[in-house]
Motif scaffolding. Structure first.
Motif, PDB file in Angstrom:
ATOM      1  N   ARG A  75     -85.197  78.402  56.560  1.00 37.92           N
ATOM      2  CA  ARG A  75     -85.080  77.158  57.307  1.00 37.92           C
ATOM      3  C   ARG A  75     -83.752  77.113  58.057  1.00 37.92           C
ATOM      4  O   ARG A  75     -82.710  77.411  57.496  1.00 37.92           O
ATOM      5  CB  ARG A  75     -85.154  75.971  56.331  1.00 37.92           C
ATOM      6  N   SER A  76     -83.822  76.727  59.337  1.00 38.60           N
ATOM      7  CA  SER A  76     -82.608  76.482  60.098  1.00 38.60           C
ATOM      8  C   SER A  76     -82.150  75.056  59.823  1.00 38.60           C
ATOM      9  O   SER A  76     -82.967  74.134  59.760  1.00 38.60           O
ATOM     10  CB  SER A  76     -82.866  76.667  61.594  1.00 38.60           C
ATOM     11  N   GLU A  77     -80.851  74.878  59.686  1.00 37.93           N
ATOM     12  CA  GLU A  77     -80.316  73.548  59.412  1.00 37.93           C
ATOM     13  C   GLU A  77     -80.183  72.707  60.674  1.00 37.93           C
ATOM     14  O   GLU A  77     -79.932  71.513  60.604  1.00 37.93           O
ATOM     15  CB  GLU A  77     -78.945  73.668  58.730  1.00 37.93           C
ATOM     16  N   ARG A  78     -80.343  73.333  61.834  1.00 37.96           N
ATOM     17  CA  ARG A  78     -80.315  72.579  63.089  1.00 37.96           C
ATOM     18  C   ARG A  78     -81.205  73.270  64.094  1.00 37.96           C
ATOM     19  O   ARG A  78     -81.460  74.480  63.996  1.00 37.96           O
ATOM     20  CB  ARG A  78     -78.891  72.493  63.652  1.00 37.96           C
ATOM     21  N   ASN A  79     -81.706  72.518  65.043  1.00 42.36           N
ATOM     22  CA  ASN A  79     -82.518  73.100  66.108  1.00 42.36           C
ATOM     23  C   ASN A  79     -81.615  73.399  67.285  1.00 42.36           C
ATOM     24  O   ASN A  79     -81.302  72.521  68.088  1.00 42.36           O
ATOM     25  CB  ASN A  79     -83.635  72.135  66.521  1.00 42.36           C
TER      26      ASN A  79
END
Length: 341
Positions: A75-79
């Motif tokens: 999972r990325s913590e930001r887009n």
């Protein structure tokens, strides 16, 4: 038959943004195409914040097809956009901590045929002059998509905006879209829906420039590769079905998004300088105004989003007088972009 450990390694990156079922469908197709290869697949959820991660995690934990597969979810913590999300997957590397020989990017709405990944790998293994190799892409209806391109230029900006046959014929070797190649050949850049890259080339030139949120990031990466002496090849034998614009909402745009304008300006100013970027915009405006006059006189339908030329001119004027590089797009832009209708 070769032992898998003797084969080159491939890391496949699938970037998800709010299309979990589509992504899982694409991943299943990729797993079939990975058979017999030394390959792993990593899904990156690009901060969807809509339950996508949980939906995919449950599927990977419970569905039969995923059990024991060389597959993981992060999972990325930001887009940060397309390039930033793919960079996360590339930096993740293989599960044993090593770096792959090749990185293969596959859009979440793209579905490789059984031999598609193998064909790209075989081509790069046989052509050391090529740093990148991309697929023949077609739609659900079987129609070929234009995915092989030339680098944008002042001439291509004018040609693309004026939409006039005699001009297009005169500048046919400058137009960005290339006719769909009948066979394997070199291209200047390829759409990022299905593209394989040498890790050694990425080590040399760097990963995606994360100042791009969406659009132009693969163009600029291919240009960096070309300037470093690495060709980009279109491989006809690698076939991938692509739906397109599922995550971005591009087909529903009623106004050109700021992130597209930011990316276009950043591409030209980074690769050619701010003066060239301004000249490219003037060429586009000149061609666009001529097209609009002809559209009115000949009662042709609108093809650009409303206010496109005004938005382009105002955006680039502000960018020209603003010191420093183009601004990075805020992480929340993707959510706003997805709502543009």
């Amino acid at each position: 038959m070769s032992n898998l450990s003797d084969l080159p390694s491939v890391l496949i990156v699938s970037l998800n943004y709010r299309t979990p079922q589509m992504t899982l469908r694409s991943v299943r197709a990729a797993l079939r195409a990975m058979a017999g290869l030394r390959a792993e697949l990593v899904i990156v959820d690009n901060d969807s914040a809509d339950g996508s991660y949980e939906v995919m995690k449950q599927a990977l934990d419970t569905e039969t097809w995923a059990q024991g597969a060389p597959l993981r979810l992060i999972r990325s913590e930001r887009n940060g956009g397309f390039g930033a999300g793919n960079n996360i997957g590339i930096r993740a590397g293989l599960t044993d901590g090593s770096r792959p020989d090749y990185v293969y990017l596959l859009n979440s709405d793209a579905f490789p045929a059984p031999e598609a990944i193998r064909a790209l790998l075989a081509h790069l293994e046989a052509h050391p002059e090529a740093g990148f190799a991309g697929s023949y892409i077609h739609g659900e209806d079987g129609a070929a998509h234009m995915t092989a391109f030339r680098f944008p230029s002042i001439a291509s900006e004018f040609e693309g905006a004026i939409r006039f046959g005699p001009v297009s014929r005169l500048l046919r070797r400058k137009a960005v879209p290339m006719p769909v190649p009948a066979g394997t050949q070199a291209a200047e850049w390829l759409a990022g829906a299905s593209i394989m890259m040498r890790q050694s080339v990425l080590d040399q030139i760097g990963l995606f420039d994360e100042a791009f949120f969406l659009y132009f990031e693969e163009t600029e990466l291919c240009l960096r590769a070309a300037r470093a002496g690495h060709a980009t090849h279109y491989v006809r034998g690698s076939e991938v079905m692509h739906i397109g614009s599922v995550s971005t909402g591009m087909k529903r745009w009623s106004r050109i998004p700021g992130f597209w304008l930011d990316s276009r300006w950043h591409y030209f100013s980074k690769t050619r300088g701010r003066g060239y970027a301004a000249a490219a915009t003037l060429a586009h405006l000149a061609g666009g105004l001529m097209w609009r006059l002809r559209r009115v006189l000949q009662r042709k339908p609108r093809v650009d989003p409303p206010h496109f030329l005004r938005d382009l001119a105002w955006h680039d004027l502000k960018a020209l007088v603003r010191p420093g590089p183009a601004r990075a797009v805020p992480a929340g832009t993707a959510r706003r972009a997805a709502k543009v209708e």
